[in-house]
Design a protein around this motif. Sequence first.
Motif, mmCIF file in Angstrom:
data_model
loop_
_atom_site.group_PDB
_atom_site.id
_atom_site.type_symbol
_atom_site.label_atom_id
_atom_site.label_comp_id
_atom_site.label_asym_id
_atom_site.label_seq_id
_atom_site.Cartn_x
_atom_site.Cartn_y
_atom_site.Cartn_z
ATOM 1 N N ASP A 52 0.804 -1.223 0.000
ATOM 2 C CA ASP A 52 0.000 0.000 0.000
ATOM 3 C C ASP A 52 0.836 1.271 0.000
ATOM 4 O O ASP A 52 0.285 2.374 0.011
ATOM 5 C CB ASP A 52 -1.019 0.004 1.137
ATOM 6 C CG ASP A 52 -0.418 0.070 2.536
ATOM 7 O OD1 ASP A 52 0.823 0.174 2.658
ATOM 8 O OD2 ASP A 52 -1.189 0.001 3.516
ATOM 9 N N VAL A 53 2.161 1.135 -0.052
ATOM 10 C CA VAL A 53 3.015 2.303 -0.246
ATOM 11 C C VAL A 53 3.185 2.614 -1.739
ATOM 12 O O VAL A 53 3.580 3.724 -2.098
ATOM 13 C CB VAL A 53 4.384 2.093 0.443
ATOM 14 C CG1 VAL A 53 5.299 3.292 0.265
ATOM 15 C CG2 VAL A 53 4.184 1.821 1.939
ATOM 16 N N VAL A 54 2.842 1.643 -2.599
ATOM 17 C CA VAL A 54 2.993 1.859 -4.050
ATOM 18 C C VAL A 54 1.739 1.529 -4.852
ATOM 19 O O VAL A 54 1.719 1.703 -6.070
ATOM 20 C CB VAL A 54 4.185 1.048 -4.619
ATOM 21 C CG1 VAL A 54 5.502 1.690 -4.234
ATOM 22 C CG2 VAL A 54 4.135 -0.412 -4.179
ATOM 23 N N ALA A 55 0.661 1.078 -4.194
ATOM 24 C CA ALA A 55 -0.564 0.762 -4.927
ATOM 25 C C ALA A 55 -1.744 0.734 -3.967
ATOM 26 O O ALA A 55 -1.609 0.337 -2.806
ATOM 27 C CB ALA A 55 -0.447 -0.584 -5.643
ATOM 28 N N ALA B 4 -3.652 5.668 4.594
ATOM 29 C CA ALA B 4 -4.116 4.296 4.377
ATOM 30 C C ALA B 4 -3.638 3.356 5.466
ATOM 31 O O ALA B 4 -4.335 2.403 5.826
ATOM 32 C CB ALA B 4 -3.662 3.792 3.008
ATOM 33 N N CYS B 5 -2.446 3.604 6.020
ATOM 34 C CA CYS B 5 -1.949 2.753 7.106
ATOM 35 C C CYS B 5 -2.863 2.808 8.314
ATOM 36 O O CYS B 5 -2.998 1.831 9.053
ATOM 37 C CB CYS B 5 -0.547 3.182 7.531
ATOM 38 S SG CYS B 5 0.768 2.689 6.407
ATOM 39 N N LEU B 6 -3.488 3.954 8.530
ATOM 40 C CA LEU B 6 -4.268 4.166 9.745
ATOM 41 C C LEU B 6 -5.652 3.536 9.696
ATOM 42 O O LEU B 6 -6.383 3.614 10.683
ATOM 43 C CB LEU B 6 -4.401 5.675 10.008
ATOM 44 C CG LEU B 6 -3.125 6.362 10.514
ATOM 45 C CD1 LEU B 6 -3.238 7.877 10.354
ATOM 46 C CD2 LEU B 6 -2.864 6.002 11.966
ATOM 47 N N ARG B 7 -6.035 2.897 8.585
ATOM 48 C CA ARG B 7 -7.398 2.380 8.528
ATOM 49 C C ARG B 7 -7.478 0.974 7.951
ATOM 50 O O ARG B 7 -6.702 0.581 7.090
ATOM 51 C CB ARG B 7 -8.291 3.334 7.738
ATOM 52 C CG ARG B 7 -7.910 3.493 6.267
ATOM 53 C CD ARG B 7 -8.671 2.554 5.367
ATOM 54 N NE ARG B 7 -8.348 2.788 3.963
ATOM 55 C CZ ARG B 7 -7.406 2.131 3.303
ATOM 56 N NH1 ARG B 7 -6.669 1.244 3.933
ATOM 57 N NH2 ARG B 7 -7.197 2.359 2.016
#
Length: 417
Positions: free
Chosen positions: A231-234, A345-348
């Motif tokens: 999720d850091v690249v997509a 996105a990391c937070l959810r």
Amino acid sequence: MLVEINFDGIIGPSHNYAGLSPGNLAATRNRGLTAHPRAAALQGIAKMRANLRLGLTQGILLPHARPDHDWLAALASDYADADSHLQAQAMSASAMWAANAATVSPAPDTADGRCHLTAANLVTMPHRSHEWPGTLAQLRLAFADPAFAVHAPVPAPFGDEGAANHMRLAATHDAPGVEVFVYGEPGGPFPARQHPEASRAVARRHGLDSARTLFVQQSDEAIAAGAFHNDVVAVANGRVLFAHEQAFADQDRFYDDLRAALPEVEIVEVPADQVSLGDAIASYLFNAQLVTLPTGETALIVPEEARETPSVQAWLETHVAGNGPIRQVEVVDVRQSMANGGGPACLRLRVVADPATIDSRFLVDAARLDRIASVVEMHWPEAIDADAIGDPALVTRIESARRALLETLGTVELIDR
């Protein structure tokens, strides 16, 4: 009615910069800085308020008990006498990044018609490896309704880091979807955290249709550049896949397979000659929330760092001005989380479900967020210096702060979890 719900992790009172995560460039770069737990939690709450204003359904996951005395006891130690590196690992607030809590397969995708959640084992990093019992306890409480099946983690040594390495695409949230599991291969300068066998085990547990399930390798270049999770690249949402040109090992094959499984898919690929991997990772352009608004339009919720990175801001402006599927960009301030390597996105954790089937204590509106913010403002430490981790007074304050939050929310059964 099935809707997508974003469950954000409330940033805990032990939030600090111990630099425990090799491969996470921001976390290692900021090791030793003074952290600000109160500001961090309030930034996360502000992001949730912004989601509510957009018309999105919002949930929460709660901070874990820190320090983790049970984990230290299993190591035949207690906090006061533990080595400093064990103190830091026991104190970590990393459960705030709820994208790593679990992998979620909504009911339309599963053989038994239930929403399945598998807690992630997070075995690759010591400070995260002891999160899963607390996570599992919360998932079993929040999703106790028969509409859900909650699973314990995949056993070690097969590392599983949850939804951060999982994407779902579908014509609508309540339609059968295509689930994409992204794994890494070891061998580069940083560890590959998602094992392919873990991804396959989760897919089997959830009863997914093999024709609508894809297993895709993350590129070595992305991992080496600091994309420790996919999720850091997509990121994906609805019909839209939003990805960097260098995100996957075999991009063309993945796109062909995805189009075969979901012909209506819209692929938005950001070229490397417009936004480098370095800029994408530093700005967390892809660690954004890609969401469907009540109007049906797709919006992208990005951190302030994306707007401050010239190549990223230029790409976003061009895309939104054109005829691409992302029609709106919202900017949020989560700098305290970003400094530890976690963007919006990391937070959810995203869950597609009927809100009526979820324990209401884990769903929030503006009034409940007001109550949470009041507890944070009263009890969360303003600052934690790197050399304060072992301070008994700090430990007492952190533990009492979490207790105050759980009492306010009526979730006291989680006090020791």
